[in-house]
Design a protein around this motif. Sequence first.
Motif, PDB file in Angstrom:
ATOM      1  N   THR A 154      35.231  36.325  48.436  1.00 42.21           N
ATOM      2  CA  THR A 154      35.646  37.004  47.203  1.00 42.21           C
ATOM      3  C   THR A 154      35.066  36.343  45.959  1.00 42.21           C
ATOM      4  OG1 THR A 154      37.688  35.702  47.193  1.00 42.21           O
ATOM      5  CG2 THR A 154      37.781  37.871  48.218  1.00 42.21           C
ATOM      6  N   ASP A 199      30.337  44.530  43.595  1.00 46.00           N
ATOM      7  CA  ASP A 199      30.653  44.182  44.982  1.00 46.00           C
ATOM      8  C   ASP A 199      29.439  44.422  45.874  1.00 46.00           C
ATOM      9  OD1 ASP A 199      33.840  45.521  44.304  1.00 46.00           O
ATOM     10  OD2 ASP A 199      33.454  43.416  44.763  1.00 46.00           O
ATOM     11  N   TYR A 200      29.272  43.587  46.857  1.00 46.88           N
ATOM     12  CA  TYR A 200      28.173  43.640  47.833  1.00 46.88           C
ATOM     13  C   TYR A 200      26.830  43.236  47.226  1.00 46.88           C
ATOM     14  CZ  TYR A 200      31.595  46.511  50.375  1.00 46.88           C
ATOM     15  OH  TYR A 200      32.739  46.986  50.982  1.00 46.88           O
ATOM     16  N   GLU A 218      29.371  38.460  48.324  1.00 48.01           N
ATOM     17  CA  GLU A 218      30.596  38.598  47.539  1.00 48.01           C
ATOM     18  C   GLU A 218      31.101  40.034  47.563  1.00 48.01           C
ATOM     19  OE1 GLU A 218      31.459  36.465  43.579  1.00 48.01           O
ATOM     20  OE2 GLU A 218      30.978  38.525  42.957  1.00 48.01           O
ATOM     21  N   VAL A 219      32.350  40.192  48.002  1.00 46.86           N
ATOM     22  CA  VAL A 219      33.009  41.497  48.002  1.00 46.86           C
ATOM     23  C   VAL A 219      34.450  41.282  47.544  1.00 46.86           C
ATOM     24  CG1 VAL A 219      33.706  43.523  49.331  1.00 46.86           C
ATOM     25  CG2 VAL A 219      31.584  42.320  49.919  1.00 46.86           C
ATOM     26  N   VAL A 220      34.796  41.846  46.410  1.00 44.53           N
ATOM     27  CA  VAL A 220      36.168  41.765  45.909  1.00 44.53           C
ATOM     28  C   VAL A 220      36.948  43.001  46.298  1.00 44.53           C
ATOM     29  CG1 VAL A 220      37.629  41.559  43.858  1.00 44.53           C
ATOM     30  CG2 VAL A 220      35.465  40.278  43.994  1.00 44.53           C
ATOM     31  N   THR A 221      36.352  44.167  46.050  1.00 48.51           N
ATOM     32  CA  THR A 221      36.997  45.431  46.419  1.00 48.51           C
ATOM     33  C   THR A 221      36.071  46.189  47.361  1.00 48.51           C
ATOM     34  OG1 THR A 221      38.087  45.548  44.263  1.00 48.51           O
ATOM     35  CG2 THR A 221      37.992  47.582  45.575  1.00 48.51           C
ATOM     36  N   ARG A 222      36.529  46.437  48.561  1.00 48.05           N
ATOM     37  CA  ARG A 222      35.703  47.101  49.547  1.00 48.05           C
ATOM     38  C   ARG A 222      35.494  48.570  49.183  1.00 48.05           C
ATOM     39  NH1 ARG A 222      34.421  44.777  54.260  1.00 48.05           N
ATOM     40  NH2 ARG A 222      35.316  42.735  54.713  1.00 48.05           N
ATOM     41  N   PRO A 224      35.421  52.574  49.788  1.00 49.21           N
ATOM     42  CA  PRO A 224      36.396  53.413  50.515  1.00 49.21           C
ATOM     43  C   PRO A 224      36.023  53.573  51.981  1.00 49.21           C
ATOM     44  CG  PRO A 224      35.857  54.383  48.395  1.00 49.21           C
ATOM     45  CD  PRO A 224      34.915  53.224  48.572  1.00 49.21           C
TER      46      PRO A 224
END
Length: 226
Positions: A154, A199-200, A218-222, A224
Amino acid sequence: MAAGIIPGAISVVVSPLVADVLLPDLSPTSDEGSGRRRSRRLRLQWTPAPRNPSRVAGRDDNSTKTHRIPDHRIKENNIMDLKLEVLVIPVSDVDRAKAFYEKLGFRLDADFPAGDDFRVVQVTPPGSEASIIFGTGVSAAAPGSAQGLHLIVTDVEAARAELLARGAEVSEVWHDADGVFHHAGTANRVAGPHPDRADYGSFASFEDPDGNEWILQEVVTRAPGR
């Protein structure tokens, strides 16, 4: 089918789905003086239970065995879960690789030696549901040939700092010039995290002692559905 009636007895006439039961009438109004006994007819009817659509027949249509499919395995698209569990990576020195990954904080799940030519070591990255296996006789690939093994974090800068403190040689944070995943090797790398910190989009990389490549992403919010 005909059936004789014996006074005081019960007579049954049976068809595949219906049973007629003749019962002697023992009430006081029966014709005691006439030598005849009245009887009462009771009809029993069997109705087959409906088939359960969640049961599947056995190997042939004549089989009486059924197999119950657990409800949690019946998916809307009829596809069973396929969960990635283990990645096998090739190493040249098992003890050295084991010490390296344990120092990074990977959990040691198993170390099973089976003679001089077979040994299985499994470790799991912190917070991961998937593990890696290495050892002796578990991979025919050349040591160090595993590339692009991704560890999702994250905060890529904080993760880099922690791995550096644990002894890994981690690259500076970078992003890809095209902004869609990243190219192989070092092609199209641009220093620093993604400009929008999308993200990504931000990465850092390191290798184990054999050269197997790991990439922090880094991924904070995946996205959908992921």
